[in-house]
Design a protein around this motif. Structure first.
Motif, PDB file in Angstrom:
ATOM      1  N   UNK A 147      32.568 -23.717  33.912  1.00 43.13           N
ATOM      2  CA  UNK A 147      32.249 -24.639  34.651  1.00 43.13           C
ATOM      3  C   UNK A 147      32.407 -24.245  36.247  1.00 43.13           C
ATOM      4  N   UNK A 148      33.037 -23.195  36.557  1.00 43.92           N
ATOM      5  CA  UNK A 148      33.186 -22.608  37.681  1.00 43.92           C
ATOM      6  C   UNK A 148      32.108 -21.596  38.212  1.00 43.92           C
ATOM      7  N   UNK A 149      31.409 -21.320  37.269  1.00 42.96           N
ATOM      8  CA  UNK A 149      30.431 -20.069  37.438  1.00 42.96           C
ATOM      9  C   UNK A 149      28.728 -20.274  37.091  1.00 42.96           C
ATOM     10  N   UNK A 150      28.057 -19.890  37.613  1.00 40.42           N
ATOM     11  CA  UNK A 150      26.460 -20.016  37.231  1.00 40.42           C
ATOM     12  C   UNK A 150      26.327 -18.952  36.205  1.00 40.42           C
ATOM     13  N   UNK A 151      25.243 -19.044  35.594  1.00 39.29           N
ATOM     14  CA  UNK A 151      24.869 -17.966  34.440  1.00 39.29           C
ATOM     15  C   UNK A 151      24.856 -16.564  34.693  1.00 39.29           C
ATOM     16  N   UNK A 152      24.513 -16.326  35.851  1.00 41.44           N
ATOM     17  CA  UNK A 152      24.251 -14.941  36.534  1.00 41.44           C
ATOM     18  C   UNK A 152      25.775 -14.227  36.642  1.00 41.44           C
ATOM     19  N   UNK A 153      26.640 -15.332  37.479  1.00 47.03           N
ATOM     20  CA  UNK A 153      27.926 -14.883  37.530  1.00 47.03           C
ATOM     21  C   UNK A 153      28.834 -14.613  36.080  1.00 47.03           C
ATOM     22  N   UNK A 154      28.421 -15.638  35.249  1.00 48.43           N
ATOM     23  CA  UNK A 154      29.344 -15.464  34.075  1.00 48.43           C
ATOM     24  C   UNK A 154      28.612 -14.071  33.340  1.00 48.43           C
ATOM     25  N   UNK A 155      27.464 -13.937  33.239  1.00 47.45           N
ATOM     26  CA  UNK A 155      27.309 -12.431  32.716  1.00 47.45           C
ATOM     27  C   UNK A 155      27.763 -11.505  33.227  1.00 47.45           C
ATOM     28  N   UNK A 156      27.653 -11.378  34.509  1.00 47.56           N
ATOM     29  CA  UNK A 156      28.032 -10.322  35.380  1.00 47.56           C
ATOM     30  C   UNK A 156      29.463 -10.059  35.149  1.00 47.56           C
ATOM     31  N   UNK A 157      30.292 -11.375  35.264  1.00 43.06           N
ATOM     32  CA  UNK A 157      31.787 -10.929  35.332  1.00 43.06           C
ATOM     33  C   UNK A 157      32.310 -10.648  34.022  1.00 43.06           C
ATOM     34  N   UNK A 158      31.616 -11.103  32.829  1.00 46.06           N
ATOM     35  CA  UNK A 158      31.844 -10.672  31.621  1.00 46.06           C
ATOM     36  C   UNK A 158      31.606  -9.186  31.473  1.00 46.06           C
ATOM     37  N   UNK A 159      30.674  -8.591  32.088  1.00 48.39           N
ATOM     38  CA  UNK A 159      30.211  -7.357  31.880  1.00 48.39           C
ATOM     39  C   UNK A 159      31.232  -6.593  32.827  1.00 48.39           C
ATOM     40  N   UNK A 160      31.566  -6.861  33.797  1.00 49.04           N
ATOM     41  CA  UNK A 160      32.702  -6.411  34.628  1.00 49.04           C
ATOM     42  C   UNK A 160      34.014  -6.415  33.852  1.00 49.04           C
ATOM     43  N   UNK A 161      34.338  -7.289  33.141  1.00 45.12           N
ATOM     44  CA  UNK A 161      35.713  -7.286  32.471  1.00 45.12           C
ATOM     45  C   UNK A 161      35.680  -6.352  31.388  1.00 45.12           C
ATOM     46  N   UNK A 162      34.664  -6.013  30.725  1.00 42.56           N
ATOM     47  CA  UNK A 162      34.719  -5.207  29.626  1.00 42.56           C
ATOM     48  C   UNK A 162      34.395  -3.791  29.963  1.00 42.56           C
ATOM     49  N   UNK A 173      34.152 -26.589  28.220  1.00 40.32           N
ATOM     50  CA  UNK A 173      34.544 -28.017  27.966  1.00 40.32           C
ATOM     51  C   UNK A 173      33.560 -28.906  27.398  1.00 40.32           C
ATOM     52  N   UNK A 174      32.562 -28.631  27.458  1.00 33.11           N
ATOM     53  CA  UNK A 174      31.188 -29.257  26.908  1.00 33.11           C
ATOM     54  C   UNK A 174      30.538 -28.472  25.990  1.00 33.11           C
ATOM     55  N   UNK A 175      29.423 -29.305  25.122  1.00 40.55           N
ATOM     56  CA  UNK A 175      28.532 -28.556  24.383  1.00 40.55           C
ATOM     57  C   UNK A 175      27.790 -27.486  25.075  1.00 40.55           C
ATOM     58  N   UNK A 176      27.313 -28.080  26.397  1.00 40.79           N
ATOM     59  CA  UNK A 176      26.302 -27.437  27.015  1.00 40.79           C
ATOM     60  C   UNK A 176      27.219 -26.068  27.478  1.00 40.79           C
ATOM     61  N   UNK A 177      28.458 -26.183  28.186  1.00 37.16           N
ATOM     62  CA  UNK A 177      29.145 -25.011  28.261  1.00 37.16           C
ATOM     63  C   UNK A 177      29.483 -24.081  27.360  1.00 37.16           C
ATOM     64  N   UNK A 178      29.510 -24.618  26.180  1.00 41.15           N
ATOM     65  CA  UNK A 178      30.010 -23.647  24.816  1.00 41.15           C
ATOM     66  C   UNK A 178      28.417 -22.921  24.794  1.00 41.15           C
ATOM     67  N   UNK A 179      27.199 -23.550  24.929  1.00 41.87           N
ATOM     68  CA  UNK A 179      26.136 -22.759  24.682  1.00 41.87           C
ATOM     69  C   UNK A 179      26.002 -21.684  25.724  1.00 41.87           C
ATOM     70  N   UNK A 180      26.302 -22.024  26.976  1.00 45.08           N
ATOM     71  CA  UNK A 180      26.209 -20.972  28.170  1.00 45.08           C
ATOM     72  C   UNK A 180      27.134 -19.714  27.896  1.00 45.08           C
ATOM     73  N   UNK A 181      28.614 -19.898  27.001  1.00 47.85           N
ATOM     74  CA  UNK A 181      29.174 -18.917  26.732  1.00 47.85           C
ATOM     75  C   UNK A 181      28.700 -18.201  25.769  1.00 47.85           C
ATOM     76  N   UNK A 182      28.157 -18.694  24.812  1.00 45.93           N
ATOM     77  CA  UNK A 182      27.479 -18.183  23.743  1.00 45.93           C
ATOM     78  C   UNK A 182      26.282 -17.275  24.199  1.00 45.93           C
ATOM     79  N   UNK A 183      25.314 -17.718  25.208  1.00 46.87           N
ATOM     80  CA  UNK A 183      24.525 -16.914  25.855  1.00 46.87           C
ATOM     81  C   UNK A 183      24.870 -15.901  26.586  1.00 46.87           C
ATOM     82  N   UNK A 184      26.089 -15.982  27.203  1.00 45.23           N
ATOM     83  CA  UNK A 184      26.565 -14.876  27.747  1.00 45.23           C
ATOM     84  C   UNK A 184      27.078 -13.588  26.843  1.00 45.23           C
ATOM     85  N   UNK A 185      27.107 -14.091  25.552  1.00 42.59           N
ATOM     86  CA  UNK A 185      27.703 -13.345  24.356  1.00 42.59           C
ATOM     87  C   UNK A 185      29.223 -13.043  24.563  1.00 42.59           C
TER      88      UNK A 185
END
Length: 268
Positions: A147-162, A173-185
């Motif tokens: 909820x605090x990140x857009x899709x690009x940030x989510x992908x980039x931050x996940x990559x940086x973390x790894x 928290x929502x179905x849409x947010x789960x879908x975004x998390x899954x899309x970011x792998x």
């Protein structure tokens, strides 16, 4: 209209600006690079549903919260963290946000030095600097709030973390947010039954969202635990692990409370 989450992030950014002025990015990245490799939080959390000793527990060092105010004094976070480890915690979550949760990076470093299990930096991660900072202070796992990140940030931050050798707990928290998390792998996906925009809690929300979680991900139930029965329900609904804060910091015997929570999950 600004939400509670917006207000918290505004304060996080202000505090972050002060830390960046004291310790430039070049310095914090060098410190991160010199830190011992992160522990494998993914393996520590995986397979909780099949574990003969119960679901995994992420136990939290948490002094305060925006919804409940003061929870516990916790003068020595290392003592609490060691009790959690003795009680069978798989991961220890350390709040590092200062204004609403009274946490600190000093708490994170102290806990990391005191235990042999993975440690989660629980904060509101909104800039690259914070990920190097997390690693520099010994985090093995960081929190990414969809909820605090857009899709690009989510992908980039996940990559940086790894890239930094850590894992990320991606919170939705929502179905849409789960879908975004899954899309970011995302490999570790949590459902927070507390709505961070309103702070309302509904423990039934996990079951409503659980069917949307990918089978291959580590599935985490977050918030709402006031006793063993809730942990058992989350386990029955497919959670691999449960994050518990308030119920443990307010219990006089946190190690024993942890054992009760894990034992309860076997009755699902």
């Amino acid at each position: 209209m600004a939400t509670v989450l917006d207000s918290i992030i505004e304060g996080v950014r202000e505090d972050l600006s002060a830390r960046k002025a004291d310790t430039p990015l070049t310095e914090i990245t060098a410190r991160a690079a010199a830190t011992a490799p992160a522990l494998d939080a993914y393996s520590a959390l995986k397979g909780g549903r099949e574990d003969a000793s119960g679901v995994r527990i992420i136990s939290e060092v948490k002094r305060s919260s925006p919804s409940k105010g003061e929870l516990a004094d916790i003068p020595d976070p290392t003592e609490l963290a060691q009790a959690y480890e003795q009680g069978g915690a798989s991961v220890i979550s350390v709040l590092t946000e200062r204004r609403r949760f009274r946490g600190s990076l000093a708490d994170l470093a102290a806990v990391r030095a005191a235990v042999d299990i993975p440690v989660l930096r629980k904060d509101f991660m909104v800039e690259e600097y914070q990920f190097h900072e997390a690693r520099a202070y010994g985090a093995d796992l960081v929190l990414l709030i969809v909820a605090a990140l857009d899709d690009a940030q989510l992908r980039d931050f996940l990559a940086l973390t790894h890239d930094l050798g850590m894992n990320a707990l991606v919170e939705a928290h929502t179905e849409e947010e789960i879908e975004r998390a899954v899309a970011a792998e995302a490999k570790i996906v949590g459902v927070n039954v507390r709505n961070l925009k309103t702070l309302d809690v509904d423990v039934a929300h996990y079951e409503a969202m659980a069917r949307h979680l990918p089978a291959e991900a580590v599935r985490i139930a977050e918030s709402g635990v006031d006793g063993p029965g809730v942990v058992a329900d989350y386990a029955r609904q497919g959670a691999d692990a449960v994050l518990v804060g308030e119920a443990l910091v307010k219990d006089g015997e946190p190690a024993e409370a942890l054992r009760r929570f894990r034992a309860a999950s076997l009755t699902r």
